[in-house]
Design a protein around this motif. Structure first.
Motif, PDB file in Angstrom:
ATOM      1  N   ARG A 239       8.749  48.669  35.807  1.00 30.02           N
ATOM      2  CA  ARG A 239      10.232  48.639  35.856  1.00 30.02           C
ATOM      3  C   ARG A 239      10.414  47.059  37.040  1.00 30.02           C
ATOM      4  NH1 ARG A 239       9.542  54.062  36.923  1.00 30.02           N
ATOM      5  NH2 ARG A 239      11.097  55.162  35.189  1.00 30.02           N
ATOM      6  N   LYS A 240      11.734  46.670  36.991  1.00 29.38           N
ATOM      7  CA  LYS A 240      12.523  45.833  37.612  1.00 29.38           C
ATOM      8  C   LYS A 240      13.669  46.168  38.245  1.00 29.38           C
ATOM      9  CE  LYS A 240      14.087  40.658  37.274  1.00 29.38           C
ATOM     10  NZ  LYS A 240      14.474  39.879  35.967  1.00 29.38           N
ATOM     11  N   GLN A 241      13.615  45.570  39.715  1.00 32.87           N
ATOM     12  CA  GLN A 241      14.872  45.834  40.576  1.00 32.87           C
ATOM     13  C   GLN A 241      15.781  44.817  40.391  1.00 32.87           C
ATOM     14  OE1 GLN A 241      14.184  45.591  44.403  1.00 32.87           O
ATOM     15  NE2 GLN A 241      15.744  47.124  44.870  1.00 32.87           N
TER      16      GLN A 241
ATOM     17  N   ASN B 154      19.425  45.983  43.407  1.00 39.15           N
ATOM     18  CA  ASN B 154      18.727  47.017  43.817  1.00 39.15           C
ATOM     19  C   ASN B 154      19.564  48.689  42.537  1.00 39.15           C
ATOM     20  OD1 ASN B 154      18.688  46.162  47.111  1.00 39.15           O
ATOM     21  ND2 ASN B 154      21.316  46.576  47.279  1.00 39.15           N
ATOM     22  N   GLU B 155      19.217  48.142  41.486  1.00 43.16           N
ATOM     23  CA  GLU B 155      18.899  49.115  40.855  1.00 43.16           C
ATOM     24  C   GLU B 155      17.730  48.737  40.191  1.00 43.16           C
ATOM     25  OE1 GLU B 155      22.664  49.727  37.970  1.00 43.16           O
ATOM     26  OE2 GLU B 155      23.660  49.537  39.952  1.00 43.16           O
ATOM     27  N   TRP B 156      17.145  49.752  39.012  1.00 42.81           N
ATOM     28  CA  TRP B 156      15.366  50.382  38.382  1.00 42.81           C
ATOM     29  C   TRP B 156      16.791  50.129  37.558  1.00 42.81           C
ATOM     30  CZ3 TRP B 156      11.685  47.767  40.664  1.00 42.81           C
ATOM     31  CH2 TRP B 156      11.428  48.074  42.431  1.00 42.81           C
TER      32      TRP B 156
ATOM     33  N   THR C 158      11.319  42.292  42.808  1.00 44.55           N
ATOM     34  CA  THR C 158      10.846  42.665  42.492  1.00 44.55           C
ATOM     35  C   THR C 158      10.573  44.081  41.375  1.00 44.55           C
ATOM     36  OG1 THR C 158      11.189  43.314  44.971  1.00 44.55           O
ATOM     37  CG2 THR C 158      10.046  44.949  43.817  1.00 44.55           C
TER      38      THR C 158
ATOM     39  N   THR D 108       4.114  48.904  43.996  1.00 41.65           N
ATOM     40  CA  THR D 108       4.926  47.511  43.798  1.00 41.65           C
ATOM     41  C   THR D 108       4.224  46.516  44.091  1.00 41.65           C
ATOM     42  OG1 THR D 108       6.568  49.200  45.395  1.00 41.65           O
ATOM     43  CG2 THR D 108       7.009  46.843  44.895  1.00 41.65           C
TER      44      THR D 108
END
Length: 596
Positions: A305-307, A310-312, A346, A361
């Motif tokens: 997953r990628k941020q 502030n959402e993934w 992130t 992470t």
């Protein structure tokens, strides 16, 4: 007693003191009692009698035969390899009589195994190991007594040795298993037993990572090790029992595999790198290696997953981004080629199996020089006779704190003056400039890695001190658009009003019509050169001023940061006449606000 030299009586030994003489009836009887030693063997004993009238000597032919038993010598212990021959000789000192019998006896079984002086056993086995006895004897027949058999004996130990060999290697509770599965934190005991003579040199080794970590070591034929609270990342794998003795050509080994059930976790031997620094347009690979049993098999067992804000979001493969899983399902990679600015973010990877899950992470950070500032420009309405305001939009900072450096100099000068500005500032005033002077401006961004390229050079002319309302000239404004979107085309109009007119004899009045607030107005036709200009205002609510300077260059800065065509204006040449001697009047045309 005559022994040493029978033919020479002078060396005879007198043993009279060991005799007893009895006189009875004029008759003397002498009795000799001796205990002969082995050294007395073969000696002659005679009696010599004398008185004052004469000497009588007995016969010398009688000799002593000393009987002696056989005496055996000690035998040293013997060492022999299994399946090899044993050969031992029984040494002894003969007795008298010298005829000797030899008997070999295996003590453990009391079995006679030989009757020759040398014992030979051609093919020694482990069952042949033990004590052996050699017994020798001879038969003595003393005069006047019964025959006696004298014997002597000695023992030695026959040590049958052999190379070390495995008896069994096992985990307690799993005696016959070569592969054992246990749970995380379970404790087990490993045991290894060997056949070996002499005792073996033994090792228990944790060979899970080919590191050969020794768990236990001993000189014995048995060894064990306690594996407490087994951990799948350290204790799962191959265990070996090694053994050898002096008769082994090479070290021997046997293996057991211990499998430990556990949820996925990061491998301590290939730990993840949580922060990765790279540059734009380069490539980067995020790698996550795990320890887990059973290995994650489900298609959804590995999720990247990628941020973003502030959402993934789940990372999907495309031409630049690719996720991979190793064949053993214990490693996953996220690779990105031609890294773009929005790739600096992130990321997380989640891995699960039947027992549990883990998450790691990662952060991809830029590590490069910053991009040069965008929209570099000087708003026209900020230019005064001694200062200007420089504006810009920061570009990408290269992953580190950046600062800005503005350089400026007079157009005709060579030395640049530089000012450093902090990252959060996007607008600054440059003071102490000379009025009515052309300046060049440029800037670049810098961080701890290096500096960006310079912006294009921007040329600006400050206002003249007497110029209260005219517009300054701006040249070569490149590197960014000035903040507004209003494009104003200013055409300088120059009008010459004569006090006298050659054709007006009445000496008429001066030309006072300044065409205030008018557009599309043509100049008065005279013998001098008059030029007509069209003034257009895109923004009707803004006042425009025509500068009176002769021969200025005008540049228009568009929203896109590009330089438009320069417009030139000059004072027209005036004919050489009497009117020319009068003072020319240059009047600024002020555009009044027009209705919309």
């Amino acid at each position: 007693m005559d022994k040493d030299t029978p033919s020479d009586y002078n060396d005879d030994a007198n043993v009279t003191e060991q005799s007893i003489s009895i006189v009875a009836g004029g008759r003397t009887t002498s009795t000799l009692t001796i205990t002969p030693l082995q050294e007395h063997h073969g000696a002659s004993i005679y009696c010599k009698v004398s008185n004052g009238y004469g000497l009588i000597i007995s016969d010398r032919k009688s000799r002593i035969d000393v009987l002696v038993p056989v005496v055996i010598r000690p035998i040293e212990n013997a060492t022999v390899l299994q399946n090899k021959a044993l050969s031992v000789t029984c040494l002894y000192t003969k007795g008298n009589p010298p005829k000797t019998s030899v008997t070999w006896i295996q003590v453990n079984t009391s079995r006679v195994v030989g009757v020759e002086q040398t014992l030979t056993i051609p093919n020694m086995q482990i069952t042949d190991e033990g004590y052996y006895k050699c017994r020798v004897n001879n038969t003595m027949e003393p005069t006047g007594c019964c025959a006696q058999t004298a014997y002597d004996e000695t023992m030695f130990y026959a040590d049958v040795q052999y190379p070390a060999s495995i008896q069994r290697f096992f985990v307690d509770g799993f005696e016959n298993a070569r592969s054992v599965t246990i749970n995380q934190s379970q404790s087990v005991v490993l045991s290894c037993e060997t056949y070996s003579d002499p005792v073996a040199h033994m090792f228990l080794i944790n060979n899970t990572r080919n590191q050969r970590d020794i768990l236990a070591e001993t000189h014995n034929n048995t060894i064990s090790a306690f594996l407490e609270n087994a951990r799948c990342e350290f204790d799962k794998g191959i265990y070996q029992c090694h053994w050898y003795n002096i008769h082994n050509a090479v070290q021997q080994a046997r293996e057991i595999e211990i499998i430990i059930r556990c949820a996925p976790r990061a491998s301590p031997f290939m730990p993840p790198v949580p922060k990765v620094w790279t540059k734009t347009n380069s490539s980067v690979i995020l790698t996550y290696t795990i320890v887990a049993y059973p290995p994650p098999r489900a298609s959804s067992a590995f999720i990247w997953r990628k941020q973003v804000n502030n959402e993934w979001f789940i990372v999907n493969d495309n031409t630049r981004i690719n996720t991979q899983i190793s064949q053993d399902r214990l490693q996953t990679n996220l690779s990105i080629v031609q890294v773009q600015i929005d790739d600096f973010a992130t990321y997380t990877v989640n891995v699960d199996n039947d027992i549990g899950s883990t998450e790691q992470t990662f952060v991809i950070q830029a590590n490069e020089e910053p991009a040069f500032p965008e929209h570099f420009g000087i708003p026209e309405n900020t230019i005064t006779d001694s200062s200007v305001i420089v504006e810009w939009t920061p570009g990408f900072n290269g992953g580190d704190d950046q600062w800005f450096v503005i350089g400026y100099k007079q157009y005709t000068g060579e030395k640049w003056t530089y000012k450093t500005i902090l990252e959060h500032i996007e607008r600054i005033s440059i003071e102490e400039l000379v009025a009515g002077t052309s300046y060049q401006f440029k800037m670049y961004a810098e961080n701890s890695i290096g500096k960006s390229a310079d912006t294009n050079v921007l040329t600006v002319t400050t206002r003249a001190k007497s110029d209260r309302g005219s517009s300054p000239s701006i040249g070569a404004a490149v590197g960014g658009a000035v903040g507004g979107t209003v494009v104003i085309v200013i055409v300088f109009g120059m009008f010459i009003l004569w006090k006298k007119s050659k054709r007006n004899e009445a000496g008429g009045s001066q030309y006072d019509d300044l065409f205030n607030g008018q557009v599309n107005v043509s100049a008065v036709s005279t013998s001098s050169e008059y030029e007509a200009y069209k003034v257009e205002s895109k923004n009707r609510s803004q006042y425009e001023t025509l500068a009176e300077t002769s021969f200025h260059e005008y540049s228009v800065i568009t929203h896109g940061g590009t330089q438009e065509h320069n417009a030139s204006n000059r004072v027209p040449d005036v004919a050489d006449n009497e009117c020319a001697k009068e003072e020319n009047r240059y009047v600024n045309l002020v555009l009044s606000k027009t209705g919309t």
